[in-house]
Motif scaffolding. Structure first.
Motif, PDB file in Angstrom:
ATOM      1  N   HIS A  96     -38.102  -7.339   5.026  1.00 47.95           N
ATOM      2  CA  HIS A  96     -36.995  -7.089   4.858  1.00 47.95           C
ATOM      3  C   HIS A  96     -36.588  -6.916   3.512  1.00 47.95           C
ATOM      4  N   ARG A 156     -29.661  -6.416   1.261  1.00 50.03           N
ATOM      5  CA  ARG A 156     -29.317  -5.033   1.202  1.00 50.03           C
ATOM      6  C   ARG A 156     -28.099  -5.368   0.253  1.00 50.03           C
ATOM      7  N   TRP A 215     -26.897  -9.761   3.697  1.00 48.39           N
ATOM      8  CA  TRP A 215     -27.078  -8.809   4.448  1.00 48.39           C
ATOM      9  C   TRP A 215     -28.436  -8.247   4.474  1.00 48.39           C
ATOM     10  N   THR A 241     -31.843  -5.635   5.369  1.00 47.37           N
ATOM     11  CA  THR A 241     -32.280  -4.524   5.944  1.00 47.37           C
ATOM     12  C   THR A 241     -33.754  -4.562   6.027  1.00 47.37           C
ATOM     13  N   ARG A 254     -36.622  -1.179  11.284  1.00 50.30           N
ATOM     14  CA  ARG A 254     -35.934  -0.160  10.451  1.00 50.30           C
ATOM     15  C   ARG A 254     -36.084   1.166  11.483  1.00 50.30           C
ATOM     16  N   ASP A 294     -33.245  -1.319  14.190  1.00 51.79           N
ATOM     17  CA  ASP A 294     -32.861  -1.346  12.743  1.00 51.79           C
ATOM     18  C   ASP A 294     -32.120  -2.739  12.391  1.00 51.79           C
ATOM     19  N   LEU A 312     -30.485  -3.617   9.641  1.00 52.30           N
ATOM     20  CA  LEU A 312     -29.211  -3.409   8.878  1.00 52.30           C
ATOM     21  C   LEU A 312     -28.049  -3.254  10.123  1.00 52.30           C
ATOM     22  N   ARG A 313     -28.381  -2.180  10.975  1.00 51.13           N
ATOM     23  CA  ARG A 313     -27.377  -1.842  12.184  1.00 51.13           C
ATOM     24  C   ARG A 313     -27.184  -2.833  12.991  1.00 51.13           C
TER      25      ARG A 313
END
Length: 167
Positions: free
Chosen positions: A56, A59, A102, A104, A112, A117, A119-120
């Protein structure tokens, strides 16, 4: 006199089995902290409550300059500062305090994109109340840290810092 340019890279490594987070500068250990990862173990599926594995990066860092104990909801400060009275008013709340890193995912199909995902899934490294135990999995998938440890990490892990989660 000629100088050789040295590129120094910082990296965060989270060891889920050991419930530790290490901040490295090359091979040099800058910090080692107890953390609390997902109560449901490791896994990448959305809604699983698991901590995602793999490569990761940071982000976004959120909360720079905010007071210790700042309460966040939806990645925004609420204007509240965490204390025992606030905790009593909102029992059972999943507190996100002080700072947020955070994450990602960097591996398409693993952490991802689609239902995996990171991030989501809103997976963060974040602060937590002082009474939450470190060194044992208790989170909803995020990586929880003590506020002083998180501030030390936050100040050394800008956007783009690689994060490897081992599990």
């Amino acid at each position: 006199m000629e100088f050789e340019r040295v590129i120094v890279s910082k990296k965060i490594v989270v060891d889920v089995a050991a419930q530790t987070l290490m901040l490295l500068d090359g091979s040099r250990l800058l910090g080692r902290y107890l953390v609390s990862t997902g109560l449901n173990g490791v896994g990448e599926q959305s809604g699983s409550g698991c901590t995602p594995r793999g490569l990761h990066r940071v982000r976004l860092g959120i909360g720079d300059g905010c007071p210790v104990g700042t309460v966040f909801r939806g990645r925004r400060p609420t204007g509240e500062i965490f204390d025992d009275a606030l905790a009593a008013e909102y029992p059972g709340r999943d507190w996100i305090l002080t700072r947020i890193l955070w994450l990602t995912g960097c591996e398409s199909g693993r952490n991802r994109g689609g239902p995996v995902d990171t991030l989501r899934r809103f997976i963060y490294i974040h602060g937590t109340p002082y009474w939450e135990p470190m060194g044992e999995p208790r989170s909803h998938g995020c990586i929880r840290m003590r506020d002083p440890d998180l501030i030390a990490l936050f100040d050394q892990a800008p956007r783009g810092t690689p994060v490897e989660i081992l599990g």
